[in-house]
Write a protein that holds these residues in place. Sequence first.
Motif, mmCIF file in Angstrom:
data_model
loop_
_atom_site.group_PDB
_atom_site.id
_atom_site.type_symbol
_atom_site.label_atom_id
_atom_site.label_comp_id
_atom_site.label_asym_id
_atom_site.label_seq_id
_atom_site.Cartn_x
_atom_site.Cartn_y
_atom_site.Cartn_z
ATOM 1 N N LYS A 32 0.845 -1.190 0.000
ATOM 2 C CA LYS A 32 0.000 0.000 0.000
ATOM 3 C C LYS A 32 0.883 1.244 0.000
ATOM 4 O O LYS A 32 2.007 1.209 0.505
ATOM 5 C CB LYS A 32 -0.904 0.036 1.229
ATOM 6 N N VAL A 33 0.357 2.314 -0.588
ATOM 7 C CA VAL A 33 1.025 3.611 -0.489
ATOM 8 C C VAL A 33 0.138 4.550 0.320
ATOM 9 O O VAL A 33 -1.089 4.412 0.325
ATOM 10 C CB VAL A 33 1.327 4.232 -1.872
ATOM 11 N N ARG A 34 0.781 5.505 0.992
ATOM 12 C CA ARG A 34 0.051 6.449 1.835
ATOM 13 C C ARG A 34 0.356 7.859 1.370
ATOM 14 O O ARG A 34 1.521 8.244 1.257
ATOM 15 C CB ARG A 34 0.450 6.242 3.303
ATOM 16 N N ALA A 35 -0.697 8.624 1.102
ATOM 17 C CA ALA A 35 -0.548 9.980 0.578
ATOM 18 C C ALA A 35 -1.215 10.978 1.511
ATOM 19 O O ALA A 35 -2.177 10.654 2.223
ATOM 20 C CB ALA A 35 -1.153 10.084 -0.817
ATOM 21 N N ASN A 36 -0.712 12.219 1.496
ATOM 22 C CA ASN A 36 -1.289 13.293 2.279
ATOM 23 C C ASN A 36 -0.726 14.608 1.750
ATOM 24 O O ASN A 36 0.150 14.615 0.878
ATOM 25 C CB ASN A 36 -0.964 13.142 3.763
ATOM 26 N N VAL A 37 -1.221 15.704 2.266
ATOM 27 C CA VAL A 37 -0.691 17.018 1.915
ATOM 28 C C VAL A 37 0.421 17.362 2.898
ATOM 29 O O VAL A 37 0.210 17.357 4.114
ATOM 30 C CB VAL A 37 -1.790 18.104 1.942
ATOM 31 N N TYR A 38 1.604 17.615 2.328
ATOM 32 C CA TYR A 38 2.779 17.927 3.148
ATOM 33 C C TYR A 38 3.213 19.371 2.901
ATOM 34 O O TYR A 38 2.866 19.984 1.877
ATOM 35 C CB TYR A 38 3.929 16.974 2.823
ATOM 36 N N THR A 39 3.984 19.888 3.852
ATOM 37 C CA THR A 39 4.406 21.279 3.768
ATOM 38 C C THR A 39 5.786 21.450 4.395
ATOM 39 O O THR A 39 6.289 20.542 5.076
ATOM 40 C CB THR A 39 3.382 22.190 4.482
ATOM 41 N N MET A 40 6.400 22.600 4.161
ATOM 42 C CA MET A 40 7.662 22.950 4.805
ATOM 43 C C MET A 40 7.370 23.870 5.990
ATOM 44 O O MET A 40 6.319 24.510 6.045
ATOM 45 C CB MET A 40 8.595 23.637 3.802
ATOM 46 N N PRO A 41 8.280 23.964 6.954
ATOM 47 C CA PRO A 41 7.992 24.736 8.180
ATOM 48 C C PRO A 41 7.577 26.180 7.926
ATOM 49 O O PRO A 41 6.674 26.700 8.587
ATOM 50 C CB PRO A 41 9.316 24.663 8.951
ATOM 51 N N GLU A 42 8.207 26.856 6.971
ATOM 52 C CA GLU A 42 7.936 28.274 6.752
ATOM 53 C C GLU A 42 6.900 28.530 5.668
ATOM 54 O O GLU A 42 6.726 29.653 5.208
ATOM 55 C CB GLU A 42 9.242 28.999 6.395
ATOM 56 N N THR A 43 6.181 27.489 5.243
ATOM 57 C CA THR A 43 5.222 27.639 4.149
ATOM 58 C C THR A 43 4.078 28.583 4.535
ATOM 59 O O THR A 43 3.424 28.379 5.563
ATOM 60 C CB THR A 43 4.635 26.269 3.764
#
Length: 287
Positions: free
Chosen positions: A166-177
């Motif tokens: 299985k693959v797992r996806a989500n919305v990711y970000t950088m600390p200063e985004t």
Amino acid sequence: MLQGTGTRIDNWDDLRYLLAVHKTGSMSAAARLLTTNPATVSRRLARLAETLGYELFHKTPEGWVASDAIALLLESVKSFEGEIDSFLNSAASQSGELRGTIAIGVPGSLANGVLGPRIGELVAQHPGVQLSLHAQTYRETLGENDLIISPLRPQQGRLIVRPIGKVRANVYTMPETPRDGAWIGLLRDFDTHEPMQQALSLMGGRPPSVRLETMHDVAGAIRLTRLPGLTLRIDASHSPEMTLYDPSNPDIETPLYLCYHETRRHDPLLQAVIDWVSDAFAKVDAI
């Protein structure tokens, strides 16, 4: 309908050209696959169409698609090709060493994060085996590949299909985004798939400011632009500073399927590569 010239195909080699266009979806790609030129491909198909009395393909925005009239013929040709490959590879393996090339259609994230780190193991065990990795994500047919790893379970064709993970996806970000609504997603063709549906919901229904073809590409763009984006956990794990946009939002889990033609079930070359692929996925902690 064309008027057929007879009930026999005198030029069996023409079937290779038929299958190449079906696999690749274009005359130019088929020519490259057969190490010839598009004019020769077109000429061979015209001769075959005249013999059979059918239009072989019709043009679509996605490329050349086989007509329903030749569906059974294509399946027979694919089966024959698989049987020949299996026979030749079995004969070659009698020398004690596997030799040949296997083409794998696989999402770029998995090629880089799962298979890539373990290619050395395959080479050490089978030095005569060569791999051709094609970055493909949502695919239901083999095309020019010997096997595919896909989040879509094929519903047609004589394919052996088995779950591989299985693959797992989500919305990711950088600390200063900045959280100003801009984000990175996949192409519109993928908007109906569950990962994009969840990302669109999480981002308040706003469409992506930037659209890319794969989640692997999105991960790279997140690092470069500092915008949030939809990507896989395995891609995000390569950047420790990349974190979930909303930690309370659960991952979307998508099954993965390994698929190959049933005529290759006894092909020692392909089966050795399948064993290596399966082992590589079994050794990954989180995808």
